[in-house]
Design a protein around this motif. Structure first.
Motif, PDB file in Angstrom:
ATOM      1  N   VAL A 123      12.968  95.550  37.244  1.00  0.00           N
ATOM      2  CA  VAL A 123      13.208  94.131  36.969  1.00  0.00           C
ATOM      3  C   VAL A 123      12.770  93.770  35.548  1.00  0.00           C
ATOM      4  N   SER A 124      11.595  94.261  35.136  1.00  0.00           N
ATOM      5  CA  SER A 124      11.104  93.936  33.793  1.00  0.00           C
ATOM      6  C   SER A 124      12.111  94.368  32.737  1.00  0.00           C
ATOM      7  N   PHE A 125      12.678  95.549  32.932  1.00  0.00           N
ATOM      8  CA  PHE A 125      13.650  96.018  31.947  1.00  0.00           C
ATOM      9  C   PHE A 125      14.933  95.189  32.000  1.00  0.00           C
ATOM     10  N   GLN A 126      15.403  94.931  33.194  1.00  0.00           N
ATOM     11  CA  GLN A 126      16.682  94.231  33.318  1.00  0.00           C
ATOM     12  C   GLN A 126      16.613  92.789  32.790  1.00  0.00           C
ATOM     13  N   PHE A 142      32.435  90.829  30.132  1.00  0.00           N
ATOM     14  CA  PHE A 142      31.131  90.279  29.772  1.00  0.00           C
ATOM     15  C   PHE A 142      30.644  89.322  30.861  1.00  0.00           C
ATOM     16  N   GLY A 143      31.582  88.556  31.402  1.00  0.00           N
ATOM     17  CA  GLY A 143      31.220  87.647  32.494  1.00  0.00           C
ATOM     18  C   GLY A 143      30.765  88.409  33.729  1.00  0.00           C
ATOM     19  N   VAL A 144      31.538  89.430  34.081  1.00  0.00           N
ATOM     20  CA  VAL A 144      31.207  90.185  35.298  1.00  0.00           C
ATOM     21  C   VAL A 144      29.818  90.818  35.184  1.00  0.00           C
ATOM     22  N   ILE A 145      29.550  91.443  34.045  1.00  0.00           N
ATOM     23  CA  ILE A 145      28.258  92.129  33.905  1.00  0.00           C
ATOM     24  C   ILE A 145      27.097  91.132  33.893  1.00  0.00           C
ATOM     25  N   SER A 146      27.264  90.013  33.188  1.00  0.00           N
ATOM     26  CA  SER A 146      26.174  89.021  33.183  1.00  0.00           C
ATOM     27  C   SER A 146      25.921  88.490  34.582  1.00  0.00           C
ATOM     28  N   GLY A 147      26.994  88.175  35.289  1.00  0.00           N
ATOM     29  CA  GLY A 147      26.840  87.656  36.650  1.00  0.00           C
ATOM     30  C   GLY A 147      26.161  88.674  37.548  1.00  0.00           C
ATOM     31  N   MET A 148      26.538  89.924  37.362  1.00  0.00           N
ATOM     32  CA  MET A 148      25.944  90.994  38.147  1.00  0.00           C
ATOM     33  C   MET A 148      24.438  91.122  37.857  1.00  0.00           C
ATOM     34  N   LEU A 149      24.084  91.099  36.574  1.00  0.00           N
ATOM     35  CA  LEU A 149      22.668  91.225  36.210  1.00  0.00           C
ATOM     36  C   LEU A 149      21.855  90.069  36.783  1.00  0.00           C
ATOM     37  N   ALA A 150      22.397  88.850  36.666  1.00  0.00           N
ATOM     38  CA  ALA A 150      21.649  87.682  37.136  1.00  0.00           C
ATOM     39  C   ALA A 150      21.454  87.728  38.646  1.00  0.00           C
ATOM     40  N   PHE A 151      22.509  88.049  39.355  1.00  0.00           N
ATOM     41  CA  PHE A 151      22.398  88.094  40.816  1.00  0.00           C
ATOM     42  C   PHE A 151      21.391  89.149  41.257  1.00  0.00           C
ATOM     43  N   SER A 152      21.530  90.358  40.726  1.00  0.00           N
ATOM     44  CA  SER A 152      20.661  91.429  41.203  1.00  0.00           C
ATOM     45  C   SER A 152      19.204  91.154  40.829  1.00  0.00           C
ATOM     46  N   LEU A 153      18.984  90.596  39.635  1.00  0.00           N
ATOM     47  CA  LEU A 153      17.610  90.259  39.227  1.00  0.00           C
ATOM     48  C   LEU A 153      16.976  89.270  40.184  1.00  0.00           C
ATOM     49  N   THR A 154      17.738  88.231  40.503  1.00  0.00           N
ATOM     50  CA  THR A 154      17.182  87.164  41.324  1.00  0.00           C
ATOM     51  C   THR A 154      16.778  87.696  42.699  1.00  0.00           C
ATOM     52  N   VAL A 155      17.658  88.495  43.297  1.00  0.00           N
ATOM     53  CA  VAL A 155      17.323  89.002  44.627  1.00  0.00           C
ATOM     54  C   VAL A 155      16.160  89.991  44.559  1.00  0.00           C
ATOM     55  N   LEU A 156      16.210  90.895  43.587  1.00  0.00           N
ATOM     56  CA  LEU A 156      15.157  91.914  43.495  1.00  0.00           C
ATOM     57  C   LEU A 156      13.795  91.290  43.195  1.00  0.00           C
ATOM     58  N   LEU A 157      13.772  90.377  42.230  1.00  0.00           N
ATOM     59  CA  LEU A 157      12.499  89.747  41.881  1.00  0.00           C
ATOM     60  C   LEU A 157      11.933  88.988  43.075  1.00  0.00           C
ATOM     61  N   ASN A 158      12.831  88.309  43.793  1.00  0.00           N
ATOM     62  CA  ASN A 158      12.353  87.527  44.928  1.00  0.00           C
ATOM     63  C   ASN A 158      11.879  88.367  46.088  1.00  0.00           C
ATOM     64  N   SER A 159      12.317  89.624  46.141  1.00  0.00           N
ATOM     65  CA  SER A 159      11.853  90.456  47.248  1.00  0.00           C
ATOM     66  C   SER A 159      10.325  90.519  47.229  1.00  0.00           C
ATOM     67  N   TYR A 160       9.697  90.473  46.048  1.00  0.00           N
ATOM     68  CA  TYR A 160       8.231  90.468  46.051  1.00  0.00           C
ATOM     69  C   TYR A 160       7.607  89.153  45.583  1.00  0.00           C
ATOM     70  N   TYR A 161       8.289  88.429  44.671  1.00  0.00           N
ATOM     71  CA  TYR A 161       7.718  87.164  44.171  1.00  0.00           C
ATOM     72  C   TYR A 161       7.408  86.230  45.349  1.00  0.00           C
ATOM     73  N   LEU A 162       8.317  86.163  46.317  1.00  0.00           N
ATOM     74  CA  LEU A 162       8.099  85.279  47.460  1.00  0.00           C
ATOM     75  C   LEU A 162       6.902  85.732  48.302  1.00  0.00           C
ATOM     76  N   HIS A 163       6.686  87.041  48.349  1.00  0.00           N
ATOM     77  CA  HIS A 163       5.510  87.516  49.073  1.00  0.00           C
ATOM     78  C   HIS A 163       4.224  87.104  48.360  1.00  0.00           C
ATOM     79  N   LEU A 164       4.235  87.226  47.038  1.00  0.00           N
ATOM     80  CA  LEU A 164       3.035  86.825  46.293  1.00  0.00           C
ATOM     81  C   LEU A 164       2.733  85.344  46.531  1.00  0.00           C
TER      82      LEU A 164
END
Ligand code: PHE
Ligand code: NA
Length: 516
Positions: free
Chosen positions: A411-414, A97-119
């Motif tokens: 990202v919205s789904f995750q 449970f820890g591994v999956i949560s950590g994985m989801l949080a990390f990937s979300l943060t990087v993926l979201l920031n790939s465009y959020y920072l551009h906006l």
């Protein structure tokens, strides 16, 4: 317990940081867009339901989880959720449970920031363009696409933004983030209020048929028949917005809450965060873009649509609203205002920049905390490692058409998936009584008992709406290989990171695998 971790220096600083975390582009751009596209007043009914039965309880869950992790020296989800899940599971099951949560949080943060920072970078650019009057007297749609195709310019404003973020995060939580938000957040509220005062004086600036009142009426008249006809779609939009706007399902509320002392209040602070965000959304975010659009409707709605009457024109505005609206239609409004439009436009985009910046700072800190706590990389170094990660992750947004929308669909789904994990792990596996006790540890208010039931049963049910709703378009969206590759790569990296972070620290108990 761990060596001394950084902690928020003042209560005010903490609350402003959390408000800054939540208040973002979502409040001023995404909220009016969702309202406009979902029948105005029809949207507000499920919106408030989702706020009270989903947003508020999940906000408390994340505050509780964050402070709990902080007690053991963790500001990331992997180890924190491992510890919480361990309350009902054997270490080796809790581990996953820890591994999956950590994985989801990390990937979300990087993926979201790939465009959020551009906006956010676009907002920086448009602050400058407005003040300089660059798009005045030009077709604003064309101006925007010219801007986007000038990659050097786009990267310049991206760079200014992300370097400032890196500096703030590099200074640490109490000495950096807290000081920056203490300046930016009050200014943000002041800018918004100044703009609204001006908007109230506008009346009917171009045509007696159109005024700001049309906009307010559109938002605040409950539209039951529209709601009835589009029930699922409107509920989906409303629950999705609540989540996004409160920064839930990311790990960043937990990260900020991890810098609390073990007996610092979370109950009242959680509600304060929600209130400050909702004020900035419903009151401030709702009083700018839409009323401006109706007051200046004759300047932005095509003449043939205008002739069909108000309903048709409002519908046109509703469909047009979206990301591009802020950068193409609103500039037309600023141009129509004459000279004061330059000031007004600059204020608007600077407001967006502050709003985005103070959310991005929280995500940035999550990643730096991960390097710092899980991998013992010094903050001053980790900050620039993340800068490089962001730089690389952001390139496909510029160079590959459609990449941003594909990643965004995922990202919205995750996000909703991770929020579901919040409830499963930090409430069910942690045990509801433990959760309730933690929520009241050091609390400045008592939460009504019935919220325990809301958290246990109603919030997860409501959460199913966006989980199902975001899954459908996702399956229909073709994720092309760059987006697919990025998503899978981030999962792998995130999984490896949290795997080793938990393993290293809790090796002994994992080897024994006994209920603790
Ligand atoms: N809450 C932020 C906003 O309203 C957006 C955000 C969502 C930021 C998720 C971080 C994580 O814009
Ligand atoms: Na928000």
């Amino acid at each position: 317990m761990e060596a001394q971790r950084d902690q928020w220096a003042t209560k005010l600083g903490l609350i402003l940081a959390m408000a800054g975390n939540a208040v973002g582009l979502g409040n001023f751009v995404r909220f009016p867009t969702q309202v406009a596209q979902n029948g105005g007043g029809a949207f507000m009914v499920p919106y408030f339901i989702a706020l009270f039965f989903l947003g508020i309880p999940v906000m408390w869950v994340e505050w509780v989880a964050g402070r709990y992790g902080g007690k053991y020296g963790h500001g990331t989800l992997g180890p924190t959720y491992y510890l919480m899940a361990r309350e009902s599971l054997k270490p080796r099951s809790a581990f996953w449970f820890g591994v999956i949560s950590g994985m989801l949080a990390f990937s979300l943060t990087v993926l979201l920031n790939s465009y959020y920072l551009h906006l956010i970078g676009w907002s920086a650019a448009y602050t400058y363009f407005s003040a300089a009057g660059s798009y005045f007297g030009q077709p604003t749609g064309e101006f925007f696409s010219n801007y986007l195709s000038n990659h050097g310019q786009v990267m310049l404003f991206w760079g200014i933004t992300v370097i400032l973020l890196a500096i703030a995060v590099g200074q640490g939580v109490s000495k950096g983030i807290e000081r920056w938000v203490k300046v930016m957040m009050p200014l943000l509220y002041i800018f918004a209020i100044l703009m609204i005062i001006y908007i109230f004086t506008l009346g009917s600036p171009v045509d007696p048929n159109w005024s700001t009142i049309d906009g307010f009426r559109f938002i605040w008249t409950p539209n039951w028949s529209y709601l009835g006809d589009h029930l699922w779609q409107v509920m989906l939009a409303a629950t999705g917005q609540i989540f996004f706007t409160l920064s839930l399902g990311m790990g960043i509320i937990q990260n900020y809450a991890s810098y609390l002392g073990p007996k610092d209040d979370v109950a009242l602070s959680g509600i304060a965060t929600v209130s400050l965000n909702e004020f900035a959304e419903v009151v401030l975010g709702g009083s700018i873009a839409i009323p401006l659009a109706t007051a200046y409707a004759p300047k932005i709605v095509p003449p043939d649509v205008l002739q069909q009457g108000k309903t048709a024109a409002l519908e046109w505005i509703g469909q047009k609203f979206g990301l591009g609206f802020s950068y193409t239609s609103l500039p037309n409004v600023f141009v129509s205002m004459g000279d004061i439009g330059r000031l007004f436009g600059a204020l608007w985009f600077l407001l967006l920049w502050f709003a985005g910046f103070t959310s991005a700072i929280a995500m940035y800190n999550y990643l730096v905390a991960m390097l710092e706590e899980d991998m013992h990389i010094k903050r001053s170094v980790g900050t620039w490692v993340i800068f490089l990660v962001y730089l690389i992750a952001g390139l496909p947004v510029i160079y590959i058409n459609g990449y941003m929308d594909q990643v965004d669909a995922w990202v919205s789904f995750q996000l909703t998936l991770l929020a579901f994990f919040d409830i499963i792990i930090a409430v069910y596996l942690f045990k509801p009584d433990n959760f309730w006790r933690e929520l009241h540890e050091g609390a400045w208010i008592r939460v009504p008992e019935f919220y325990k039931w809301v958290t246990l049963y109603i919030a997860p049910l409501l959460l199913l709406i966006p989980m199902i709703g975001y899954f459908k378009p996702l399956v229909q969206t073709t994720l092309e290989w760059p987006a697919r590759l990025a998503i899978i790569l981030m999962w792998i990296l995130g999984a490896i990171e949290s795997y080793y972070a938990i393993k290293k620290k809790y090796k002994e108990e994992l080897d024994k695998n006994e209920v603790i």
